[in-house]
Design an enzyme around this catalytic site. Sequence first.
Site, mmCIF file in Angstrom:
data_model
loop_
_atom_site.group_PDB
_atom_site.id
_atom_site.type_symbol
_atom_site.label_atom_id
_atom_site.label_comp_id
_atom_site.label_asym_id
_atom_site.label_seq_id
_atom_site.Cartn_x
_atom_site.Cartn_y
_atom_site.Cartn_z
ATOM 1 N N ASP A 1 0.784 -1.248 0.000
ATOM 2 C CA ASP A 1 0.000 0.000 0.000
ATOM 3 C C ASP A 1 0.814 1.297 0.000
ATOM 4 O O ASP A 1 0.453 2.266 0.692
ATOM 5 C CB ASP A 1 -0.975 0.017 1.192
ATOM 6 N N LYS B 1 -6.456 -4.613 -3.167
ATOM 7 C CA LYS B 1 -6.945 -5.366 -2.010
ATOM 8 C C LYS B 1 -8.035 -4.583 -1.279
ATOM 9 O O LYS B 1 -7.826 -3.435 -0.878
ATOM 10 C CB LYS B 1 -5.781 -5.732 -1.074
ATOM 11 N N LYS C 1 -7.643 -5.004 4.824
ATOM 12 C CA LYS C 1 -6.352 -4.629 5.385
ATOM 13 C C LYS C 1 -5.321 -5.708 5.071
ATOM 14 O O LYS C 1 -4.189 -5.413 4.725
ATOM 15 C CB LYS C 1 -6.465 -4.389 6.899
ATOM 16 N N VAL D 1 3.200 0.297 4.256
ATOM 17 C CA VAL D 1 2.459 1.011 5.292
ATOM 18 C C VAL D 1 1.047 0.451 5.440
ATOM 19 O O VAL D 1 0.511 -0.102 4.491
ATOM 20 C CB VAL D 1 2.389 2.515 4.959
ATOM 21 N N THR D 2 0.439 0.709 6.616
ATOM 22 C CA THR D 2 1.117 1.107 7.837
ATOM 23 C C THR D 2 1.491 -0.150 8.609
ATOM 24 O O THR D 2 0.835 -1.181 8.486
ATOM 25 C CB THR D 2 0.218 2.014 8.720
ATOM 26 N N CYS E 1 -2.083 -2.618 7.800
ATOM 27 C CA CYS E 1 -2.084 -3.529 6.651
ATOM 28 C C CYS E 1 -0.868 -4.441 6.602
ATOM 29 O O CYS E 1 -0.957 -5.581 6.137
ATOM 30 C CB CYS E 1 -2.230 -2.726 5.363
HETATM 31 N N1 TIU Z 1 -2.507 0.283 4.308
HETATM 32 C C1 TIU Z 1 -3.030 0.529 5.498
HETATM 33 O O1 TIU Z 1 -2.423 0.338 6.536
HETATM 34 N N2 TIU Z 1 -4.307 1.101 5.523
HETATM 35 C C2 TIU Z 1 -4.796 1.781 6.559
HETATM 36 O O2 TIU Z 1 -5.978 2.062 6.618
HETATM 37 N N3 TIU Z 1 -3.914 2.168 7.500
HETATM 38 C C3 TIU Z 1 -4.106 3.021 8.532
HETATM 39 O O3 TIU Z 1 -3.213 3.142 9.350
HETATM 40 N N4 TIU Z 1 -5.226 3.691 8.608
#
Ligand code: TIU
Length: 220
Positions: free
Chosen positions: A24, A129, A132, A157-158, A162
Amino acid sequence: MSVIAAQPYDYAFPPGRLALIVIDMQRDFIEEGGFGSVLGNDVRPLAAIVPTVRRLLDGFRAASLPIVHTREGHRPDLADCPPSKRTRGGGTLKIGDKGPMGRILVDGEPGNDLVPELAARPGEAVLLKPGKGAFYATPLDDILRRHNVRHLVFAGVTTEVCVQTTMREANDRGYECLLAEDATESYFPEFKAATLAMIRAQGGIVGWTAPTDTIVEALR
Ligand code: TIU
């Protein structure tokens, strides 16, 4: 077996049988003016890991190892977005609404693109996707089976959302998971630190962690 110095102990993998999963690294989470920053998050710590993620990517590219990128996003008709996810938070901006970089978390919108420095190259998979975790409602497991890899390096991230969710999904499916400590980040530094600690606690209950340079060196 090849070995990478890691925590809580050395990470071993069969030479040539290791894949990189980049979670992500999309504009809406990382760029100033995107959805993440509009929600009030400081995106600078996330933007700061882009060169490190690129080093990791280039290491896997140089070694001709499989690479999978993910983007958290939904079909334009939101058929794959449960109402519980769309309404969570109660804020004014919801998934599918028009945000600063196009419709929020919708496939094909500018904010849903990977940041340009980390764009996928030909032959690298990019998975949309809806959850998460990257195994939920995606062909990730099939792709990895086709590559015949059971050993995975994670970045992106994060860390606690995810990345950790995907590592736990992978762990339960029998994959050996290594997180690149400095190629992952959170909007909350204490959550990143806690996640690294909980992954490697209890003898690596979720997996291992190691610095990017150590991983890239082991690929050479
Ligand atoms: N990719 C991911 O972690 N999506 C999120 O929504 N992360 C947050 O920390 N919100």
